[in-house]
Scaffold this motif. Structure first.
Motif, PDB file in Angstrom:
ATOM      1  N   GLY A 133       0.787  -1.220   0.000  1.00 11.99           N
ATOM      2  CA  GLY A 133       0.000   0.000   0.000  1.00 11.99           C
ATOM      3  C   GLY A 133       0.822   1.275   0.000  1.00 11.99           C
ATOM      4  O   GLY A 133       0.291   2.351  -0.308  1.00 11.99           O
ATOM      5  N   GLU A 134       2.100   1.200   0.335  1.00 11.24           N
ATOM      6  CA  GLU A 134       2.957   2.376   0.297  1.00 11.24           C
ATOM      7  C   GLU A 134       3.386   2.669  -1.143  1.00 11.24           C
ATOM      8  O   GLU A 134       3.350   1.790  -2.010  1.00 11.24           O
ATOM      9  CB  GLU A 134       4.186   2.175   1.180  1.00 11.24           C
ATOM     10  N   PHE A 135       3.813   3.902  -1.362  1.00 10.55           N
ATOM     11  CA  PHE A 135       4.287   4.269  -2.697  1.00 10.55           C
ATOM     12  C   PHE A 135       5.529   5.141  -2.560  1.00 10.55           C
ATOM     13  O   PHE A 135       5.791   5.734  -1.495  1.00 10.55           O
ATOM     14  CB  PHE A 135       3.191   4.967  -3.510  1.00 10.55           C
ATOM     15  N   VAL A 136       6.291   5.195  -3.644  1.00 10.67           N
ATOM     16  CA  VAL A 136       7.601   5.848  -3.617  1.00 10.67           C
ATOM     17  C   VAL A 136       7.514   7.292  -3.130  1.00 10.67           C
ATOM     18  O   VAL A 136       8.280   7.705  -2.248  1.00 10.67           O
ATOM     19  CB  VAL A 136       8.248   5.781  -5.016  1.00 10.67           C
ATOM     20  N   GLN A 137       6.595   8.075  -3.691  1.00  6.98           N
ATOM     21  CA  GLN A 137       6.523   9.480  -3.322  1.00  6.98           C
ATOM     22  C   GLN A 137       6.204   9.659  -1.847  1.00  6.98           C
ATOM     23  O   GLN A 137       6.694  10.588  -1.196  1.00  6.98           O
ATOM     24  CB  GLN A 137       5.473  10.197  -4.183  1.00  6.98           C
ATOM     25  N   GLY A 138       5.387   8.772  -1.299  1.00  6.19           N
ATOM     26  CA  GLY A 138       5.066   8.850   0.116  1.00  6.19           C
ATOM     27  C   GLY A 138       6.277   8.620   0.997  1.00  6.19           C
ATOM     28  O   GLY A 138       6.382   9.173   2.098  1.00  6.19           O
ATOM     29  N   LEU A 139       7.216   7.794   0.527  1.00  7.93           N
ATOM     30  CA  LEU A 139       8.432   7.521   1.296  1.00  7.93           C
ATOM     31  C   LEU A 139       9.477   8.620   1.130  1.00  7.93           C
ATOM     32  O   LEU A 139      10.550   8.556   1.728  1.00  7.93           O
ATOM     33  CB  LEU A 139       9.006   6.164   0.871  1.00  7.93           C
ATOM     34  N   LEU A 140       9.128   9.641   0.311  1.00 10.91           N
ATOM     35  CA  LEU A 140       9.956  10.846   0.189  1.00 10.91           C
ATOM     36  C   LEU A 140       9.257  12.052   0.809  1.00 10.91           C
ATOM     37  O   LEU A 140       9.678  13.197   0.596  1.00 10.91           O
ATOM     38  CB  LEU A 140      10.245  11.134  -1.295  1.00 10.91           C
ATOM     39  N   ASN A 141       8.208  11.805   1.568  1.00 16.66           N
ATOM     40  CA  ASN A 141       7.437  12.873   2.209  1.00 16.66           C
ATOM     41  C   ASN A 141       8.368  13.789   3.002  1.00 16.66           C
ATOM     42  O   ASN A 141       8.982  13.364   3.982  1.00 16.66           O
ATOM     43  CB  ASN A 141       6.388  12.252   3.137  1.00 16.66           C
ATOM     44  N   PRO A 142       8.494  15.072   2.615  1.00 12.34           N
ATOM     45  CA  PRO A 142       9.453  15.962   3.289  1.00 12.34           C
ATOM     46  C   PRO A 142       9.109  16.275   4.733  1.00 12.34           C
ATOM     47  O   PRO A 142       9.976  16.687   5.504  1.00 12.34           O
ATOM     48  CB  PRO A 142       9.429  17.222   2.414  1.00 12.34           C
ATOM     49  N   LEU A 143       7.852  16.084   5.119  1.00 10.87           N
ATOM     50  CA  LEU A 143       7.476  16.328   6.511  1.00 10.87           C
ATOM     51  C   LEU A 143       7.976  15.206   7.413  1.00 10.87           C
ATOM     52  O   LEU A 143       8.370  15.445   8.563  1.00 10.87           O
ATOM     53  CB  LEU A 143       5.952  16.458   6.622  1.00 10.87           C
ATOM     54  N   THR A 144       7.952  13.993   6.894  1.00 11.88           N
ATOM     55  CA  THR A 144       8.403  12.841   7.683  1.00 11.88           C
ATOM     56  C   THR A 144       9.876  12.554   7.467  1.00 11.88           C
ATOM     57  O   THR A 144      10.604  12.238   8.425  1.00 11.88           O
ATOM     58  CB  THR A 144       7.587  11.587   7.291  1.00 11.88           C
ATOM     59  N   PHE A 145      10.311  12.665   6.210  1.00 11.37           N
ATOM     60  CA  PHE A 145      11.697  12.342   5.850  1.00 11.37           C
ATOM     61  C   PHE A 145      12.295  13.482   5.029  1.00 11.37           C
ATOM     62  O   PHE A 145      12.419  13.388   3.805  1.00 11.37           O
ATOM     63  CB  PHE A 145      11.753  11.042   5.043  1.00 11.37           C
ATOM     64  N   PRO A 146      12.657  14.586   5.674  1.00 10.24           N
ATOM     65  CA  PRO A 146      13.190  15.722   4.920  1.00 10.24           C
ATOM     66  C   PRO A 146      14.570  15.415   4.324  1.00 10.24           C
ATOM     67  O   PRO A 146      15.308  14.579   4.845  1.00 10.24           O
ATOM     68  CB  PRO A 146      13.280  16.832   5.970  1.00 10.24           C
ATOM     69  N   GLY A 147      14.858  16.105   3.219  1.00 12.13           N
ATOM     70  CA  GLY A 147      16.212  16.002   2.687  1.00 12.13           C
ATOM     71  C   GLY A 147      16.325  15.630   1.224  1.00 12.13           C
ATOM     72  O   GLY A 147      17.377  15.844   0.615  1.00 12.13           O
ATOM     73  N   SER A 148      15.282  15.080   0.608  1.00 14.48           N
ATOM     74  CA  SER A 148      15.394  14.706  -0.797  1.00 14.48           C
ATOM     75  C   SER A 148      15.471  15.961  -1.662  1.00 14.48           C
ATOM     76  O   SER A 148      14.748  16.930  -1.459  1.00 14.48           O
ATOM     77  CB  SER A 148      14.198  13.861  -1.242  1.00 14.48           C
ATOM     78  N   ARG A 149      16.356  15.901  -2.666  1.00 17.16           N
ATOM     79  CA  ARG A 149      16.503  17.029  -3.592  1.00 17.16           C
ATOM     80  C   ARG A 149      15.943  16.684  -4.980  1.00 17.16           C
ATOM     81  O   ARG A 149      16.213  17.370  -5.956  1.00 17.16           O
ATOM     82  CB  ARG A 149      17.977  17.441  -3.666  1.00 17.16           C
ATOM     83  N   ILE A 150      15.145  15.633  -5.038  1.00 23.65           N
ATOM     84  CA  ILE A 150      14.466  15.285  -6.290  1.00 23.65           C
ATOM     85  C   ILE A 150      13.201  16.123  -6.390  1.00 23.65           C
ATOM     86  O   ILE A 150      12.062  15.664  -6.233  1.00 23.65           O
ATOM     87  CB  ILE A 150      14.154  13.774  -6.360  1.00 23.65           C
ATOM     88  N   LEU A 151      13.418  17.403  -6.642  1.00 26.07           N
ATOM     89  CA  LEU A 151      12.359  18.393  -6.762  1.00 26.07           C
ATOM     90  C   LEU A 151      12.735  19.346  -7.893  1.00 26.07           C
ATOM     91  O   LEU A 151      13.915  19.473  -8.236  1.00 26.07           O
ATOM     92  CB  LEU A 151      12.214  19.190  -5.452  1.00 26.07           C
ATOM     93  N   PRO A 152      11.754  20.047  -8.480  1.00 27.44           N
ATOM     94  CA  PRO A 152      12.116  21.066  -9.471  1.00 27.44           C
ATOM     95  C   PRO A 152      13.019  22.130  -8.806  1.00 27.44           C
ATOM     96  O   PRO A 152      12.835  22.415  -7.614  1.00 27.44           O
ATOM     97  CB  PRO A 152      10.767  21.659  -9.872  1.00 27.44           C
ATOM     98  N   PRO A 153      13.983  22.695  -9.500  1.00 30.87           N
ATOM     99  CA  PRO A 153      14.257  22.514 -10.925  1.00 30.87           C
ATOM    100  C   PRO A 153      15.148  21.306 -11.239  1.00 30.87           C
ATOM    101  O   PRO A 153      15.364  21.019 -12.414  1.00 30.87           O
ATOM    102  CB  PRO A 153      14.981  23.807 -11.280  1.00 30.87           C
ATOM    103  N   ALA A 154      15.679  20.616 -10.205  1.00 27.98           N
ATOM    104  CA  ALA A 154      16.513  19.445 -10.502  1.00 27.98           C
ATOM    105  C   ALA A 154      15.700  18.392 -11.239  1.00 27.98           C
ATOM    106  O   ALA A 154      16.162  17.789 -12.211  1.00 27.98           O
ATOM    107  CB  ALA A 154      17.097  18.875  -9.214  1.00 27.98           C
ATOM    108  N   LEU A 155      14.483  18.150 -10.759  1.00 24.45           N
ATOM    109  CA  LEU A 155      13.589  17.202 -11.420  1.00 24.45           C
ATOM    110  C   LEU A 155      12.880  17.899 -12.559  1.00 24.45           C
ATOM    111  O   LEU A 155      12.183  18.905 -12.361  1.00 24.45           O
ATOM    112  CB  LEU A 155      12.568  16.639 -10.425  1.00 24.45           C
TER     113      LEU A 155
END
Length: 280
Positions: A133-155
């Motif tokens: 039931g989990e999904f990739v984007q949920g496991l990158l939730n910045p509120l729970t797990f901050p720090g991913s840089r896979i965001l615009p403009p990089a993405l």
């Protein structure tokens, strides 16, 4: 046409069709023969993730092969866990004997959704290991797990031809060239990062939102190599996932998301450890 001629013609057509189907079945799957006697060793299947292709496994694959392990690299379609794991399962069905599955990044979501009776171990390399039931984007939730840089403009996004998408099209994401080195692989040289960027494969955005199925790590012994300097999957998210999927079998290293390129020896060690512990 005489019956003997007709029978010969039919046989020839069947043989040609069989060869054609075999070519289709093995497309996207590369076998690297072992350079030492590997008859008693499990086959290692390496599954790359998003923003990469199978060339990222080059050093890992060559070393494992030199140690006598049969090695396969899977050309991950990056369309979604359900579709990609189905393609992987079709290829695993053609391998005889025990298999160790190794997934990097999104490749971890694919091996999590892969169920083959010959798989004796899963190895996650800075990878997603979702529960049902989990999904990739949920496991990158910045509120729970901050720090991913896979965001615009990089993405960045682009429209691609995709037979699995609606109307034969899909929206894919990729890392823009100015950001690739610092976001994906900050601990490799500029030349190596440029080569990795040149081999980058885009991933369907819907792959990040598709709920995962029953996780294979609940029944298959699993190992996890965690990257402490990861700018794609935050270390906190990796610790959360590895605590469920690989309790007591998690190793942390000072590496970027691309540890398979920057520290292949660490990857090789954990893969061999999993292979030896599950296939004696």
């Amino acid at each position: 046409m005489p019956s003997t001629q007709a029978a010969s013609c039919t046989t020839l057509i069947l043989r040609v069709a069989a060869v054609f189907l075999l070519i289709l079945a093995t497309a996207g799957f590369t076998a690297i023969p072992a350079t030492a006697s590997g008859s008693s060793k499990p086959t290692i299947v390496l599954v790359h993730g998003a923003f990469a292709d199978a060339s990222g496994w080059r050093d890992v694959a060559a070393n494992l092969s030199a140690r006598g392990y049969p090695v396969h690299t899977f050309d991950n379609p990056l369309r979604g866990p359900r579709y990609d794991s189905t393609q992987l399962e079709r290829h695993l069905a053609m391998i005889s004997g025990p298999i160790v599955l190794v997934g990097h990044s999104y490749g971890g979501a694919v091996i999590t959704n892969t169920h083959d009776p010959d798989v004796v171990a899963n190895v996650y390399i800075a990878a997603f290991a979702p529960d049902q039931g989990e999904f990739v984007q949920g496991l990158l939730n910045p509120l729970t797990f901050p720090g991913s840089r896979i965001l615009p403009p990089a993405l960045q996004l682009k429209l691609v031809d995709d037979p699995t998408g609606i109307g034969g099209k899909n929206i894919d994401g990729y890392i823009g060239q100015p950001y690739f080195h610092e976001v994906f692989a900050q601990d490799v040289s500029s030349d190596v990062a440029a080569d990795m960027f040149a081999h980058q494969k885009s991933a369907a955005l819907v792959a990040n939102l598709e709920p995962s199925g029953a996780p294979s790590w609940r029944t298959v012994p699993s190992w996890y190599l965690l990257s402490q300097q990861d700018r794609v999957i935050p270390p906190a998210s990796q610790r959360f996932m590895s605590s469920r999927a690989a309790p007591g079998r998690t190793t942390e290293i000072d590496a970027s998301h691309a540890s398979l390129v920057s520290q292949p020896s660490e990857v090789i060690d954990i893969v061999i450890g999993a292979a030896q512990e599950t296939h004696r």
